[in-house]
Scaffold this motif. Sequence first.
Motif, PDB file in Angstrom:
ATOM      1  N   TYR A   1      -7.598   5.214  -1.636  1.00 30.03           N
ATOM      2  CA  TYR A   1      -7.280   6.169  -2.736  1.00 30.03           C
ATOM      3  C   TYR A   1      -8.184   6.657  -3.572  1.00 30.03           C
ATOM      4  O   TYR A   1      -8.234   7.765  -4.027  1.00 30.03           O
ATOM      5  N   GLN A   2      -9.097   5.697  -4.065  1.00 28.05           N
ATOM      6  CA  GLN A   2     -10.126   5.978  -4.985  1.00 28.05           C
ATOM      7  C   GLN A   2     -11.171   7.010  -4.527  1.00 28.05           C
ATOM      8  O   GLN A   2     -11.804   7.606  -5.161  1.00 28.05           O
ATOM      9  N   LEU A   3     -11.385   6.690  -3.073  1.00 25.95           N
ATOM     10  CA  LEU A   3     -12.293   7.812  -2.271  1.00 25.95           C
ATOM     11  C   LEU A   3     -11.959   9.034  -1.849  1.00 25.95           C
ATOM     12  O   LEU A   3     -12.352   9.723  -1.062  1.00 25.95           O
ATOM     13  N   GLY A   4     -10.481   9.350  -2.091  1.00 21.98           N
ATOM     14  CA  GLY A   4      -9.938  10.595  -2.001  1.00 21.98           C
ATOM     15  C   GLY A   4      -8.917  10.715  -0.856  1.00 21.98           C
ATOM     16  O   GLY A   4      -8.296  11.855  -0.789  1.00 21.98           O
ATOM     17  N   ASP A   5      -8.811   9.675  -0.114  1.00 18.67           N
ATOM     18  CA  ASP A   5      -7.855   9.796   1.058  1.00 18.67           C
ATOM     19  C   ASP A   5      -6.571   9.217   0.701  1.00 18.67           C
ATOM     20  O   ASP A   5      -6.121   8.221   1.329  1.00 18.67           O
ATOM     21  N   ARG A   6      -5.921  10.165  -0.001  1.00 16.05           N
ATOM     22  CA  ARG A   6      -4.229   9.492  -0.503  1.00 16.05           C
ATOM     23  C   ARG A   6      -3.476   9.398   0.643  1.00 16.05           C
ATOM     24  O   ARG A   6      -2.524   8.393   0.472  1.00 16.05           O
ATOM     25  N   ASN A   7      -3.324  10.124   1.689  1.00 17.32           N
ATOM     26  CA  ASN A   7      -2.529   9.834   2.816  1.00 17.32           C
ATOM     27  C   ASN A   7      -2.726   8.462   3.205  1.00 17.32           C
ATOM     28  O   ASN A   7      -1.635   7.823   3.598  1.00 17.32           O
TER      29      ASN A   7
ATOM     30  N   ALA B   1      -4.097   5.939   1.934  1.00 23.94           N
ATOM     31  CA  ALA B   1      -3.757   4.968   1.111  1.00 23.94           C
ATOM     32  C   ALA B   1      -2.000   4.814   0.896  1.00 23.94           C
ATOM     33  O   ALA B   1      -1.476   3.673   0.723  1.00 23.94           O
ATOM     34  N   VAL B   2      -1.357   5.905   0.899  1.00 29.73           N
ATOM     35  CA  VAL B   2       0.028   5.894   1.059  1.00 29.73           C
ATOM     36  C   VAL B   2       0.721   5.398   2.091  1.00 29.73           C
ATOM     37  O   VAL B   2       1.584   4.486   2.110  1.00 29.73           O
ATOM     38  N   ARG B   3       0.133   5.524   3.204  1.00 30.97           N
ATOM     39  CA  ARG B   3       0.481   4.639   4.486  1.00 30.97           C
ATOM     40  C   ARG B   3       0.468   3.237   4.463  1.00 30.97           C
ATOM     41  O   ARG B   3       1.377   2.473   4.772  1.00 30.97           O
ATOM     42  N   LEU B   4      -0.696   2.956   3.856  1.00 32.87           N
ATOM     43  CA  LEU B   4      -0.905   1.228   3.870  1.00 32.87           C
ATOM     44  C   LEU B   4       0.131   1.105   2.643  1.00 32.87           C
ATOM     45  O   LEU B   4       0.597  -0.095   2.794  1.00 32.87           O
ATOM     46  N   ARG B   5       0.357   1.624   1.502  1.00 36.78           N
ATOM     47  CA  ARG B   5       1.065   0.940   0.592  1.00 36.78           C
ATOM     48  C   ARG B   5       2.665   0.927   1.226  1.00 36.78           C
ATOM     49  O   ARG B   5       3.067  -0.009   0.997  1.00 36.78           O
ATOM     50  N   ASP B   6       2.892   2.008   1.826  1.00 37.49           N
ATOM     51  CA  ASP B   6       4.271   1.887   2.468  1.00 37.49           C
ATOM     52  C   ASP B   6       4.269   0.707   3.570  1.00 37.49           C
ATOM     53  O   ASP B   6       5.347  -0.168   3.502  1.00 37.49           O
ATOM     54  N   ALA B   7       3.185   0.548   4.321  1.00 39.09           N
ATOM     55  CA  ALA B   7       3.515  -0.854   5.222  1.00 39.09           C
ATOM     56  C   ALA B   7       3.345  -2.219   4.411  1.00 39.09           C
ATOM     57  O   ALA B   7       4.017  -3.019   4.937  1.00 39.09           O
ATOM     58  N   LEU B   8       2.561  -2.131   3.548  1.00 38.56           N
ATOM     59  CA  LEU B   8       2.519  -3.369   2.618  1.00 38.56           C
ATOM     60  C   LEU B   8       3.680  -3.492   1.729  1.00 38.56           C
ATOM     61  O   LEU B   8       4.032  -4.750   1.463  1.00 38.56           O
TER      62      LEU B   8
ATOM     63  N   HIS C   1      -5.725 -10.605  -8.678  1.00 39.38           N
ATOM     64  CA  HIS C   1      -6.150  -9.393  -8.781  1.00 39.38           C
ATOM     65  C   HIS C   1      -5.924  -8.403  -7.725  1.00 39.38           C
ATOM     66  O   HIS C   1      -5.346  -7.473  -8.194  1.00 39.38           O
ATOM     67  N   LEU C   2      -5.742  -8.810  -6.491  1.00 39.85           N
ATOM     68  CA  LEU C   2      -5.300  -7.855  -5.726  1.00 39.85           C
ATOM     69  C   LEU C   2      -3.819  -7.728  -5.715  1.00 39.85           C
ATOM     70  O   LEU C   2      -3.372  -6.575  -5.390  1.00 39.85           O
ATOM     71  N   THR C   3      -2.878  -8.572  -6.231  1.00 40.43           N
ATOM     72  CA  THR C   3      -1.487  -8.114  -6.490  1.00 40.43           C
ATOM     73  C   THR C   3      -1.509  -7.203  -7.633  1.00 40.43           C
ATOM     74  O   THR C   3      -0.434  -6.314  -7.554  1.00 40.43           O
ATOM     75  N   LYS C   4      -2.223  -7.350  -8.658  1.00 39.11           N
ATOM     76  CA  LYS C   4      -2.233  -6.417  -9.892  1.00 39.11           C
ATOM     77  C   LYS C   4      -2.759  -5.027  -9.266  1.00 39.11           C
ATOM     78  O   LYS C   4      -2.177  -4.157  -9.634  1.00 39.11           O
ATOM     79  N   ARG C   5      -3.780  -5.179  -8.385  1.00 47.49           N
ATOM     80  CA  ARG C   5      -4.295  -3.600  -7.615  1.00 47.49           C
ATOM     81  C   ARG C   5      -3.069  -3.265  -6.862  1.00 47.49           C
ATOM     82  O   ARG C   5      -2.673  -1.888  -7.063  1.00 47.49           O
ATOM     83  N   PHE C   6      -2.406  -3.855  -6.156  1.00 47.35           N
ATOM     84  CA  PHE C   6      -1.169  -3.499  -5.389  1.00 47.35           C
ATOM     85  C   PHE C   6      -0.007  -2.837  -6.123  1.00 47.35           C
ATOM     86  O   PHE C   6       0.382  -1.572  -5.973  1.00 47.35           O
ATOM     87  N   ASN C   7       0.161  -3.565  -7.249  1.00 46.65           N
ATOM     88  CA  ASN C   7       1.411  -3.133  -8.194  1.00 46.65           C
ATOM     89  C   ASN C   7       0.931  -1.880  -9.021  1.00 46.65           C
ATOM     90  O   ASN C   7       1.820  -1.562  -9.671  1.00 46.65           O
ATOM     91  N   GLY C   8      -0.431  -1.677  -9.021  1.00 50.42           N
ATOM     92  CA  GLY C   8      -0.844  -0.427  -9.928  1.00 50.42           C
ATOM     93  C   GLY C   8      -1.054  -0.892 -11.190  1.00 50.42           C
ATOM     94  O   GLY C   8      -1.173  -0.480 -12.254  1.00 50.42           O
TER      95      GLY C   8
END
Length: 138
Positions: free
Chosen positions: A105-111, A113-120, A131-138
């Motif tokens: 997401y930060q490097l610009g590949d939002r597609n 990032a979204v595919r990974l978010r949906d899988a996660l 830390h990672l829980t917070k980053r996942f939850n936004g």
Amino acid sequence: DPGFEEYEPLDFPELRDQALQLILRRCTTSPFPAKTLPRRLLLEAELRLRGRQHREALLCSLALRLAVGSEEDLPELPETPPSTEELSAECWLVPAAVIEMVCAYQLGDRNHAVRLRDALAVVDRSILSKHLTKRFNG
């Protein structure tokens, strides 16, 4: 906002090649046993993510996935929490995927990032650090 919908897909074949080189460097220059490589790569990835070094964190995350035998574009994530006593490959994939999601997401590949978010979203994430829980939850 038209800029929001634009994205730059990451070159994952090139990134995987760089991640493989990272594994080789870590294995040949580290005094620690090779079996500690996944733990060291996860630690480095998370530290680099905290330091906003997204490309380096992504490389560590991809190297971690390669080190435990996951070479798919989208990792096959475990549905149930893996046993951390056995330190199986699955225990590394969920944290690595969160780091990869944030970095993509930060490097610009939002597609990606979204595919990974949906899988996660449908897997157990109890193994994640705070830390990672917070980053996942936004």
